[in-house]
Write an enzyme that holds these catalytic residues in place. Structure first.
Site, PDB file in Angstrom:
ATOM      1  N   HIS A  89     -29.083  80.046  77.105  1.00  0.00           N
ATOM      2  CA  HIS A  89     -30.050  79.143  77.732  1.00  0.00           C
ATOM      3  C   HIS A  89     -31.054  79.922  78.581  1.00  0.00           C
ATOM      4  O   HIS A  89     -32.271  79.693  78.516  1.00  0.00           O
ATOM      5  CB  HIS A  89     -29.331  78.132  78.634  1.00  0.00           C
ATOM      6  CG  HIS A  89     -28.941  76.864  77.948  1.00  0.00           C
ATOM      7  ND1 HIS A  89     -27.673  76.622  77.496  1.00  0.00           N
ATOM      8  CD2 HIS A  89     -29.659  75.747  77.645  1.00  0.00           C
ATOM      9  CE1 HIS A  89     -27.610  75.409  76.960  1.00  0.00           C
ATOM     10  NE2 HIS A  89     -28.812  74.853  77.037  1.00  0.00           N
ATOM     11  N   HIS A 105     -28.881  64.731  79.641  1.00  0.00           N
ATOM     12  CA  HIS A 105     -28.529  65.568  78.498  1.00  0.00           C
ATOM     13  C   HIS A 105     -27.635  64.806  77.514  1.00  0.00           C
ATOM     14  O   HIS A 105     -26.828  65.394  76.800  1.00  0.00           O
ATOM     15  CB  HIS A 105     -27.844  66.844  78.979  1.00  0.00           C
ATOM     16  CG  HIS A 105     -28.684  67.629  79.937  1.00  0.00           C
ATOM     17  ND1 HIS A 105     -29.669  68.491  79.530  1.00  0.00           N
ATOM     18  CD2 HIS A 105     -28.700  67.643  81.294  1.00  0.00           C
ATOM     19  CE1 HIS A 105     -30.256  69.024  80.586  1.00  0.00           C
ATOM     20  NE2 HIS A 105     -29.687  68.529  81.673  1.00  0.00           N
ATOM     21  N   HIS A 141     -31.824  65.194  73.166  1.00  0.00           N
ATOM     22  CA  HIS A 141     -32.513  65.410  74.437  1.00  0.00           C
ATOM     23  C   HIS A 141     -33.225  66.759  74.441  1.00  0.00           C
ATOM     24  O   HIS A 141     -32.972  67.618  73.594  1.00  0.00           O
ATOM     25  CB  HIS A 141     -31.539  65.325  75.614  1.00  0.00           C
ATOM     26  CG  HIS A 141     -30.490  66.406  75.596  1.00  0.00           C
ATOM     27  ND1 HIS A 141     -29.328  66.309  74.855  1.00  0.00           N
ATOM     28  CD2 HIS A 141     -30.435  67.616  76.202  1.00  0.00           C
ATOM     29  CE1 HIS A 141     -28.604  67.401  75.018  1.00  0.00           C
ATOM     30  NE2 HIS A 141     -29.253  68.220  75.833  1.00  0.00           N
ATOM     31  N   HIS A 149     -33.748  73.549  83.883  1.00  0.00           N
ATOM     32  CA  HIS A 149     -32.312  73.359  83.650  1.00  0.00           C
ATOM     33  C   HIS A 149     -31.517  74.594  84.090  1.00  0.00           C
ATOM     34  O   HIS A 149     -30.417  74.464  84.652  1.00  0.00           O
ATOM     35  CB  HIS A 149     -32.104  73.074  82.159  1.00  0.00           C
ATOM     36  CG  HIS A 149     -30.719  72.697  81.764  1.00  0.00           C
ATOM     37  ND1 HIS A 149     -29.822  72.055  82.598  1.00  0.00           N
ATOM     38  CD2 HIS A 149     -30.053  72.873  80.578  1.00  0.00           C
ATOM     39  CE1 HIS A 149     -28.681  71.846  81.973  1.00  0.00           C
ATOM     40  NE2 HIS A 149     -28.795  72.341  80.744  1.00  0.00           N
ATOM     41  N   GLU A 172     -31.749  69.553  71.848  1.00  0.00           N
ATOM     42  CA  GLU A 172     -30.328  69.526  71.525  1.00  0.00           C
ATOM     43  C   GLU A 172     -29.932  68.121  71.061  1.00  0.00           C
ATOM     44  O   GLU A 172     -30.587  67.136  71.404  1.00  0.00           O
ATOM     45  CB  GLU A 172     -29.498  69.948  72.744  1.00  0.00           C
ATOM     46  CG  GLU A 172     -29.775  71.389  73.162  1.00  0.00           C
ATOM     47  CD  GLU A 172     -29.112  71.797  74.471  1.00  0.00           C
ATOM     48  OE1 GLU A 172     -28.768  72.982  74.610  1.00  0.00           O
ATOM     49  OE2 GLU A 172     -28.954  70.928  75.368  1.00  0.00           O
ATOM     50  N   TRP A 192     -20.720  65.549  76.433  1.00  0.00           N
ATOM     51  CA  TRP A 192     -20.250  66.801  77.010  1.00  0.00           C
ATOM     52  C   TRP A 192     -19.099  66.502  77.978  1.00  0.00           C
ATOM     53  O   TRP A 192     -19.159  65.526  78.722  1.00  0.00           O
ATOM     54  CB  TRP A 192     -21.396  67.473  77.756  1.00  0.00           C
ATOM     55  CG  TRP A 192     -21.149  68.902  78.099  1.00  0.00           C
ATOM     56  CD1 TRP A 192     -20.795  69.409  79.319  1.00  0.00           C
ATOM     57  CD2 TRP A 192     -21.252  70.026  77.218  1.00  0.00           C
ATOM     58  NE1 TRP A 192     -20.671  70.773  79.245  1.00  0.00           N
ATOM     59  CE2 TRP A 192     -20.935  71.180  77.963  1.00  0.00           C
ATOM     60  CE3 TRP A 192     -21.566  70.163  75.866  1.00  0.00           C
ATOM     61  CZ2 TRP A 192     -20.938  72.460  77.412  1.00  0.00           C
ATOM     62  CZ3 TRP A 192     -21.570  71.434  75.312  1.00  0.00           C
ATOM     63  CH2 TRP A 192     -21.259  72.563  76.079  1.00  0.00           C
ATOM     64  N   ASP A 209     -34.248  70.124  76.829  1.00  0.00           N
ATOM     65  CA  ASP A 209     -34.021  70.926  78.033  1.00  0.00           C
ATOM     66  C   ASP A 209     -35.333  71.569  78.451  1.00  0.00           C
ATOM     67  O   ASP A 209     -35.985  72.258  77.648  1.00  0.00           O
ATOM     68  CB  ASP A 209     -33.018  72.053  77.767  1.00  0.00           C
ATOM     69  CG  ASP A 209     -31.588  71.572  77.642  1.00  0.00           C
ATOM     70  OD1 ASP A 209     -31.326  70.388  77.915  1.00  0.00           O
ATOM     71  OD2 ASP A 209     -30.728  72.401  77.277  1.00  0.00           O
TER      72      ASP A 209
END
Length: 219
Positions: A168, A52, A56, A62, A180, A22, A58
């Protein structure tokens, strides 16, 4: 040496320095702290990455201030029957209408999306792809309304890169666990057993995970 036979399909991505990350993430680093030559026996390494990175999970914390943290999630949330659905490559935004058209069984509680994203892991290597397929807030509401408790996607986020946090928030506020960074490129649509467990990091909003599927029959 024992030989292990398995019908498991590994749907995790390997953590290494070439993994797409990311934007603004510090990335992944495996740093040797002690070599066998130095110690005369064992090698010891230090792992550094954000939680992340790669495949991974969440946890609600988060995006939900009073939400559950990763070690508080029930193990069964990401272990058990799961449905893999194939989203057409032309679909970039998965909407409630998309979900209606996919024919997802009513009994589904764990749902994994195979999209065009799965090819990104091999076709584009370490380059982050901002134009990945993801869920709209309306799709997130559909998932909650249909009793789905775990959702998995095949890139680094369940929502679009340029979107706000609504997707989310809708999922995590209702306790839907998000996986994810899956690689579903070798997985056909159907009914599977999902085996996915996060590293048990106390107080964390997420954690890297190892994920695998075992085929159990057709949807």
């Amino acid at each position: 040496m024992p030989t292990f036979m398995s019908d498991l399909i590994d749907i995790s991505v390997s953590l290494d320095e070439s993994l797409p990350i990311w934007p603004d993430s510090p990335g992944f680093e495996l740093q040797p702290l002690q070599t066998r030559e130095e110690a005369g026996q064992a090698r010891v390494s230090r792992l550094a990455c954000d939680v992340h990175t790669g495949t991974h999970i969440d946890a609600p914390y988060h995006f939900v201030p009073d939400g559950s943290t990763i070690e508080q999630l029930p193990i069964e949330a990401t272990v058990g029957r799961a449905v893999v659905t194939r989203v057409p490559d032309a679909v970039t935004t998965i909407t409630a209408r998309t979900l209606d058209e996919l024919g997802i069984p009513e009994s589904t509680t764990r749902l994994l999306f195979r999209t065009k994203n799965s090819s990104f892991w091999s076709d584009y290597g370490s380059v982050f792809q901002a134009e990945y397929a993801a869920l709209s807030p309306g799709a997130a509401t559909w998932i909650v309304d249909h009793g789905i408790r775990c959702v998995g996607v095949d890139y680094l986020s369940v929502q679009h890169y340029e979107d706000g946090p609504e997707t989310h928030q809708i999922l995590l506020r209702e306790g839907v666990v998000i996986i994810e960074g899956l690689d579903l490129s070798d997985v056909s649509p159907g009914d599977y057993e999902l085996l996915c467990l996060p590293i048990k990091i106390a107080g964390s909003e997420g954690a890297p995970a190892r994920a695998a599927l075992r085929k159990t029959g057709d949807v």
